[in-house]
Write a protein that holds these residues in place. Structure first.
Motif, PDB file in Angstrom:
ATOM      1  N   TYR A 257       0.581  -1.151   0.006  1.00  0.00           N
ATOM      2  CA  TYR A 257       0.147  -0.186   0.164  1.00  0.00           C
ATOM      3  C   TYR A 257       0.946   1.036   0.337  1.00  0.00           C
ATOM      4  O   TYR A 257       1.837   0.940  -0.077  1.00  0.00           O
ATOM      5  N   SER A 258       0.010   2.647  -0.503  1.00  0.00           N
ATOM      6  CA  SER A 258       1.352   3.505  -0.749  1.00  0.00           C
ATOM      7  C   SER A 258       0.813   4.426   0.441  1.00  0.00           C
ATOM      8  O   SER A 258      -0.819   4.320   1.575  1.00  0.00           O
ATOM      9  N   GLU A 259       1.176   4.714   0.697  1.00  0.00           N
ATOM     10  CA  GLU A 259       1.346   6.258   2.408  1.00  0.00           C
ATOM     11  C   GLU A 259       0.253   5.577   3.874  1.00  0.00           C
ATOM     12  O   GLU A 259      -0.441   6.320   4.372  1.00  0.00           O
ATOM     13  N   TYR A 260       0.341   4.137   3.634  1.00  0.00           N
ATOM     14  CA  TYR A 260      -0.759   3.427   4.960  1.00  0.00           C
ATOM     15  C   TYR A 260      -0.226   2.227   5.127  1.00  0.00           C
ATOM     16  O   TYR A 260       0.320   1.272   4.513  1.00  0.00           O
ATOM     17  N   ARG A 261       0.104   1.953   6.564  1.00  0.00           N
ATOM     18  CA  ARG A 261       0.687   0.591   7.538  1.00  0.00           C
ATOM     19  C   ARG A 261      -0.301   0.108   8.001  1.00  0.00           C
ATOM     20  O   ARG A 261      -0.785   0.627   8.760  1.00  0.00           O
ATOM     21  N   PRO A 262      -1.196  -0.926   8.098  1.00  0.00           N
ATOM     22  CA  PRO A 262      -1.733  -1.972   8.759  1.00  0.00           C
ATOM     23  C   PRO A 262      -1.093  -2.357  10.289  1.00  0.00           C
ATOM     24  O   PRO A 262      -1.423  -3.096  11.239  1.00  0.00           O
ATOM     25  N   ASP A 263       0.359  -1.704  10.483  1.00  0.00           N
ATOM     26  CA  ASP A 263       0.373  -2.214  11.628  1.00  0.00           C
ATOM     27  C   ASP A 263       1.307  -1.434  12.490  1.00  0.00           C
ATOM     28  O   ASP A 263       2.126  -0.561  13.271  1.00  0.00           O
ATOM     29  N   GLN A 264       0.418  -0.063  12.564  1.00  0.00           N
ATOM     30  CA  GLN A 264      -0.067   0.658  13.199  1.00  0.00           C
ATOM     31  C   GLN A 264      -0.096   0.571  14.697  1.00  0.00           C
ATOM     32  O   GLN A 264      -0.470  -0.466  15.272  1.00  0.00           O
ATOM     33  N   CYS A 265       0.812   1.278  16.061  1.00  0.00           N
ATOM     34  CA  CYS A 265       0.990   0.824  17.386  1.00  0.00           C
ATOM     35  C   CYS A 265      -0.843   0.642  17.369  1.00  0.00           C
ATOM     36  O   CYS A 265      -1.568   1.845  17.460  1.00  0.00           O
ATOM     37  N   ILE A 266      -1.243  -0.368  18.305  1.00  0.00           N
ATOM     38  CA  ILE A 266      -2.581   0.082  19.390  1.00  0.00           C
ATOM     39  C   ILE A 266      -2.138   0.719  20.451  1.00  0.00           C
ATOM     40  O   ILE A 266      -3.291   1.010  20.608  1.00  0.00           O
ATOM     41  N   PHE A 267      -1.275   1.239  20.824  1.00  0.00           N
ATOM     42  CA  PHE A 267      -1.743   2.292  22.389  1.00  0.00           C
ATOM     43  C   PHE A 267      -1.190   4.087  21.096  1.00  0.00           C
ATOM     44  O   PHE A 267      -0.865   4.528  22.721  1.00  0.00           O
ATOM     45  N   ASP A 268      -2.074   4.626  20.440  1.00  0.00           N
ATOM     46  CA  ASP A 268      -1.564   5.585  20.084  1.00  0.00           C
ATOM     47  C   ASP A 268      -2.525   6.249  20.070  1.00  0.00           C
ATOM     48  O   ASP A 268      -3.674   5.997  20.540  1.00  0.00           O
ATOM     49  N   SER A 269      -2.554   8.167  21.221  1.00  0.00           N
ATOM     50  CA  SER A 269      -3.860   8.447  21.326  1.00  0.00           C
ATOM     51  C   SER A 269      -3.972   8.798  20.084  1.00  0.00           C
ATOM     52  O   SER A 269      -5.432   8.931  20.596  1.00  0.00           O
ATOM     53  N   GLU A 270      -4.204   8.793  19.097  1.00  0.00           N
ATOM     54  CA  GLU A 270      -4.868   8.870  17.844  1.00  0.00           C
ATOM     55  C   GLU A 270      -5.967   8.049  17.831  1.00  0.00           C
ATOM     56  O   GLU A 270      -7.180   8.365  17.647  1.00  0.00           O
ATOM     57  N   ILE A 271      -6.277   7.159  18.587  1.00  0.00           N
ATOM     58  CA  ILE A 271      -7.206   5.665  18.334  1.00  0.00           C
ATOM     59  C   ILE A 271      -8.706   6.772  19.406  1.00  0.00           C
ATOM     60  O   ILE A 271      -8.812   7.329  20.096  1.00  0.00           O
ATOM     61  N   ASN A 272      -9.566   6.698  18.744  1.00  0.00           N
ATOM     62  CA  ASN A 272     -10.814   7.573  19.429  1.00  0.00           C
ATOM     63  C   ASN A 272     -12.007   6.587  19.359  1.00  0.00           C
ATOM     64  O   ASN A 272     -12.718   7.312  19.197  1.00  0.00           O
ATOM     65  N   ILE A 273     -12.137   5.287  19.518  1.00  0.00           N
ATOM     66  CA  ILE A 273     -13.143   4.394  19.136  1.00  0.00           C
ATOM     67  C   ILE A 273     -12.808   4.065  20.130  1.00  0.00           C
ATOM     68  O   ILE A 273     -11.636   3.689  21.354  1.00  0.00           O
ATOM     69  N   GLU A 274     -13.822   2.905  20.129  1.00  0.00           N
ATOM     70  CA  GLU A 274     -14.783   2.397  21.948  1.00  0.00           C
ATOM     71  C   GLU A 274     -13.491   0.382  21.300  1.00  0.00           C
ATOM     72  O   GLU A 274     -13.696   0.086  20.416  1.00  0.00           O
ATOM     73  N   ASP A 275     -13.555   0.301  22.129  1.00  0.00           N
ATOM     74  CA  ASP A 275     -13.176  -1.380  22.942  1.00  0.00           C
ATOM     75  C   ASP A 275     -14.008  -2.545  23.098  1.00  0.00           C
ATOM     76  O   ASP A 275     -13.206  -3.676  23.508  1.00  0.00           O
ATOM     77  N   THR A 276     -15.016  -1.970  24.205  1.00  0.00           N
ATOM     78  CA  THR A 276     -15.959  -2.323  25.144  1.00  0.00           C
ATOM     79  C   THR A 276     -17.275  -1.503  25.187  1.00  0.00           C
ATOM     80  O   THR A 276     -17.187  -0.423  25.359  1.00  0.00           O
ATOM     81  N   TYR A 277     -18.555  -2.521  25.049  1.00  0.00           N
ATOM     82  CA  TYR A 277     -20.115  -2.302  24.478  1.00  0.00           C
ATOM     83  C   TYR A 277     -20.917  -3.393  24.963  1.00  0.00           C
ATOM     84  O   TYR A 277     -20.260  -4.432  25.177  1.00  0.00           O
ATOM     85  N   THR A 278     -21.827  -2.985  25.861  1.00  0.00           N
ATOM     86  CA  THR A 278     -22.338  -3.321  26.080  1.00  0.00           C
ATOM     87  C   THR A 278     -23.954  -2.713  26.158  1.00  0.00           C
ATOM     88  O   THR A 278     -23.808  -1.660  26.050  1.00  0.00           O
ATOM     89  N   ALA A 279     -25.754  -3.503  25.353  1.00  0.00           N
ATOM     90  CA  ALA A 279     -25.895  -2.389  24.919  1.00  0.00           C
ATOM     91  C   ALA A 279     -27.470  -3.130  24.694  1.00  0.00           C
ATOM     92  O   ALA A 279     -27.484  -4.219  25.275  1.00  0.00           O
ATOM     93  N   THR A 280     -28.647  -2.673  25.385  1.00  0.00           N
ATOM     94  CA  THR A 280     -30.013  -3.358  24.782  1.00  0.00           C
ATOM     95  C   THR A 280     -30.149  -2.624  24.016  1.00  0.00           C
ATOM     96  O   THR A 280     -29.955  -1.552  23.609  1.00  0.00           O
TER      97      THR A 280
END
Length: 420
Positions: A257-280
């Motif tokens: 890929y150009s200008e993109y790597r799928p091995d970015q660090c999982i601890f970056d501060s740019e992450i802005n989504i959740e990894d845990t949900y509960t819902a009804t």
């Protein structure tokens, strides 16, 4: 998912006549992997109209990044073309509404590739409900688990950015919400949810150090990273199979890929989504769904129970048994009638991706859906919209700390599509 089967299995009635992407390096990889498609004309992302005029296609397959789906689906419908779209159909409910409205004006139709519907166990559950085995469905418990290998992958890639993926309650959970919607044949009405970022991001407890812009392939702290060490030995020769992560040898190191790597660090501060949900989720016809998903667990799979006025269905699946650190049983379905003895149902499992669902989905896409089934497995725009709407309602409810209605998410006044 599409190019290879078209060559190997469906060349008698289908051919690829054009490919479009923003990254020209992907065209090179495409032609290297599939020499028989070497003649196929390639187009840049702004050349959609030109591609349509020059190739005169019957169907557009939309398989790009999630946030690009809506504009290409709508453009195809405006040309009266059929569309096959990867899930999620879009990243916002408003875009889903725009797609539905475009489809109403078009001769084309939208199909969303929800391959989980085709897994033999899932199909059998649908048939048990249709046969009235549990009566009227009243409640569903669905708990989905992703292990530290698969779950962390979403935080290494573009999925970690909500603007690009809609968050994992959309990118991933639409699979689960569509399954429930399809199983019980009811319309979701309202959602209340909680969500959190517990494992990933800069505040993750296993973060070796608070540094941004690291990549696994070049990181000097891999020996101190328990996520990396769990799946890679010190010589970096360990190869853990994952159908979702196919790394190809390319001209940019190991990533084509150009200008993109799928091995970015999982601890970056740019992450802005959740990894845990509960819902009804409340359904218009009365059913209630209790749902949870966690993206960092010791093993992968799900636990399901569907309750009805005449009985209960249960099943437990280990999705990646080779990665589980313990023996895993073959998945069965347990049926408990309200009055009577438990039955254990053994389902014939098939080979192929997603529990054997992918080959069956491809047959329906390229050969047409069989007419002898009492139910439909191919998903349309309406199905795609409801799954996305529930997913958007989940993360919005978690952020706003209030119930979110599906009507609110799919509101006509908010319908808009980002055009570049």
């Amino acid at each position: 998912m599409f190019a290879k089967p078209i060559i190997n299995d469906f060349s008698f009635n289908s051919e690829i006549v054009g490919i479009l992407d923003y990254d020209e390096l992907r065209f090179e990889v495409f032609r290297e992997r599939f020499p028989k498609h070497h003649h196929v004309q390639s187009y840049q992302e702004h050349q959609f109209e030109k591609m349509i005029q020059e190739t005169n296609p019957d169907v557009i397959i939309v398989a790009g990044r999630d946030d690009t789906h809506a504009k290409y689906i709508i453009s195809a419908l405006e040309h009266n073309l059929d569309v096959i779209s990867e899930k999620p159909m879009a990243t916002r409910g408003s875009d889903c509404r725009a797609i539905i409205e475009a489809e109403k004006k078009s001769k084309g139709k939208v199909t969303v590739t929800f391959n989980y519907r085709y897994t033999p166990v899932h199909t059998k559950i649908k048939e048990l409900i249709l046969d009235g085995k549990i009566g009227r469905v009243t409640s569903i418990d669905l708990n989905w688990y992703l292990d530290t290998h698969h779950g962390s992958s979403y935080f290494k890639r573009w999925n970690r950015n909500r603007d690009l993926s809609g968050g994992l309650s959309i990118h991933k959970s639409t699979h689960h919400f569509d399954l429930v919607n399809w199983w019980i044949d009811q319309v979701p009405e309202e959602v209340f949810a909680y969500g959190a970022l517990n494992y990933y991001g800069s505040e993750g407890e296993l973060n070796p150090s608070k540094k941004d812009h690291r990549h696994c392939g070049t990181c000097l702290e891999t020996e101190d990273c328990e996520y990396y060490s769990r799946w890679n030995n010190r010589l970096k020769r360990a190869k853990v199979e994952d159908e979702h992560l196919v790394m190809l040898e390319g001209k940019q190191g190991n990533f084509p890929y150009s200008e993109y790597r799928p091995d970015q660090c999982i601890f970056d501060s740019e992450i802005n989504i959740e990894d845990t949900y509960t819902a009804t989720v409340k359904y218009k016809e009365g059913a209630l769904l209790s749902y949870s998903v966690n993206f960092s667990l010791p093993y992968e799979g799900y636990r399901l129970a569907i309750n009805g006025t005449k009985g209960r269905i249960e099943t437990l699946e280990y999705h990646a048994p080779k990665r589980a650190p313990f023996p895993t049983p073959v998945q069965t379905i347990d049926y408990y009638p309200l009055f009577g003895s438990k039955e254990i149902i053994h389902v014939v499992h098939r080979e192929g991706g997603h529990g054997g669902g992918d080959p069956l989905l491809l047959e329906d896409l390229f050969l047409g859906e069989r007419q002898n089934k009492p139910y439909q497995r191919l998903s349309g725009a309406r199905d795609g919209a409801y799954s996305v709407a529930v997913g958007e309602a989940v993360w919005k409810s978690a952020h706003k700390n209030r119930p979110i209605t599906i009507e609110e998410v799919l509101s006509k006044e908010k319908a808009s599509v980002r055009h570049e």
